[in-house]
Scaffold this active site. Structure first.
Site, PDB file in Angstrom:
ATOM      1  N   THR A  22       0.840  -1.198   0.000  1.00 13.97           N
ATOM      2  CA  THR A  22       0.000   0.000   0.000  1.00 13.97           C
ATOM      3  C   THR A  22       0.874   1.247   0.000  1.00 13.97           C
ATOM      4  OG1 THR A  22      -0.104  -0.220   2.401  1.00 13.97           O
ATOM      5  CG2 THR A  22      -1.954  -1.103   1.169  1.00 13.97           C
ATOM      6  N   SER A 237       2.977   4.363  10.598  1.00 12.33           N
ATOM      7  CA  SER A 237       2.321   3.746   9.443  1.00 12.33           C
ATOM      8  C   SER A 237       2.225   4.766   8.320  1.00 12.33           C
ATOM      9  CB  SER A 237       0.904   3.298   9.823  1.00 12.33           C
ATOM     10  OG  SER A 237       0.115   4.443  10.079  1.00 12.33           O
ATOM     11  N   LYS A 238       1.856   4.242   7.163  1.00  7.75           N
ATOM     12  CA  LYS A 238       1.690   5.148   6.015  1.00  7.75           C
ATOM     13  C   LYS A 238       0.611   6.180   6.333  1.00  7.75           C
ATOM     14  CE  LYS A 238       2.956   1.073   3.852  1.00  7.75           C
ATOM     15  NZ  LYS A 238       2.446  -0.292   3.802  1.00  7.75           N
ATOM     16  N   GLN A 239      -0.423   5.732   7.076  1.00 12.76           N
ATOM     17  CA  GLN A 239      -1.532   6.633   7.403  1.00 12.76           C
ATOM     18  C   GLN A 239      -1.057   7.797   8.266  1.00 12.76           C
ATOM     19  OE1 GLN A 239      -1.829   3.237   7.715  1.00 12.76           O
ATOM     20  NE2 GLN A 239      -2.999   3.045   5.838  1.00 12.76           N
TER      21      GLN A 239
END
Ligand code: GLU
Length: 310
Positions: A22, A237-239
């Site tokens: 992702t 995280s990417k978020q």
């Protein structure tokens, strides 16, 4: 009557790193990659890489290639072919058919909103309704879930979170196979018998063990390592904008990841990646790894600094 599942393995060690493509790898994912790699190599085992690209809408075009390039830059070389979940849909359907035949699955039409309105934990509302599988979610009957297991790092674990013990969804209403299904099917298919991963997946292990038991398969051993977090409860995280790893700084990234894992003593004593990794393989032992669920790191830099105990 709960099962206390412990690991028994006579076979060759097979471990894996299972990133979701992702986005690019960040410091948090490097820790999982490195720990699973070192554990496999220290045990003269195989180390596999699997692209967890089952949730297609969340995947980013080209992220798989970038992840593999990043592993190569960090000299984390995997064995065999990379397995892509998106190519295993038949395997997942076969297992669902087997579970349907065992009457271990049932269709459920409850929406998230409805479940929320009844307290947030799914109560098995559709269990006896005999709804058609098409257009509905498929859930595993977890009336006697496995709640206890021995984590190789954390010791005896008892899962009591009701969310982790509810009848888990194996195929969503939209037809997408769930993580809890595919992770178990893939690990069985790939002969994975040792899992080293972030402790954010500790509670969901209960559903995995319940599925192993239902399928009559021996579960792997589990080692849940601390996750890097930017603040308490906020996993890197990417978020939350973790910076992607810079391949030009692979040696420094690995040094930081080793410090995070408790190996400060060797982290700064080697000036090539291969020397550092060899030293880390030789030094690898669980009693150095902090038995913690998370360790706070600097989110902006995605770098590790010595944080006070949380
Ligand atoms: N794909 C999962 C993740 O990126 C890891 C799954 C696992 O290690 O079981 O968080």
């Amino acid at each position: 009557m709960f099962n206390n599942v412990t690991h028994c393995s006579e076979q060759t060690y097979t471990g894996r790193f299972a990133p979701s493509p992702t986005g690019p790898l960040h410091f948090g994912s490097l820790i999982a990659a490195l720990a699973s790699f070192l554990d496999a190599r220290a045990n003269h085992g195989q180390w596999l890489v699997r692209m967890e690209d089952i949730d297609r809408p969340r995947c980013v075009e080209g992220a798989d290639e970038r992840i593999l390039e990043c592993l190569v830059a960090h000299e984390l070389r995997w064995d065999g072919e990379v397995r892509y979940q998106s190519e295993q849909l038949n395997d997942y359907e076969d297992v669902l058919q087997q579970l349907l035949a065992q009457k271990a699955l049932y269709a459920c039409e409850c929406t998230r909103k409805q479940i929320k309105a009844t307290g947030g934990v799914y109560q098995g509302t559709c269990r006896e309704r005999d709804l058609p599988p098409m257009g509905n979610a498929l859930r595993l009957k977890c009336d006697q879930p496995v709640t206890r297991f021995t984590d190789q790092l954390l010791g005896p674990i008892t899962i009591s979170d009701p969310h982790a013990l509810e009848d888990t969804v194996l195929r969503r209403r939209d037809g997408l196979h769930s993580y809890n299904l595919v992770v178990v099917v893939d690990d069985i298919a790939q002969g994975v018998n040792h899992i080293v991963r972030g402790s954010d997946l500790l509670t969901t292990t209960a559903a995995h063990l319940t599925l192993y038991r239902q399928l009559g398969k021996t579960p792997p051993s589990y080692t849940h390592i601390p996750v890097a977090a930017t603040s308490s409860g906020r996993k890197l995280s990417k978020q939350n904008h973790a910076r992607s790893l810079d391949n030009q700084r692979a040696l420094q990234n690995l040094q930081q990841a080793l410090k995070f894992l408790g190996f400060s003593d060797i982290a700064n004593h080697h000036n090539s990646i291969s020397a550092l990794l060899n030293a880390a393989i030789a030094a690898w032992q669980y009693n150095k790894i902090p038995k913690r669920h998370e360790i706070i790191v600097d989110g902006a830099e995605s770098t590790y600094h010595d944080a006070p105990e949380s």
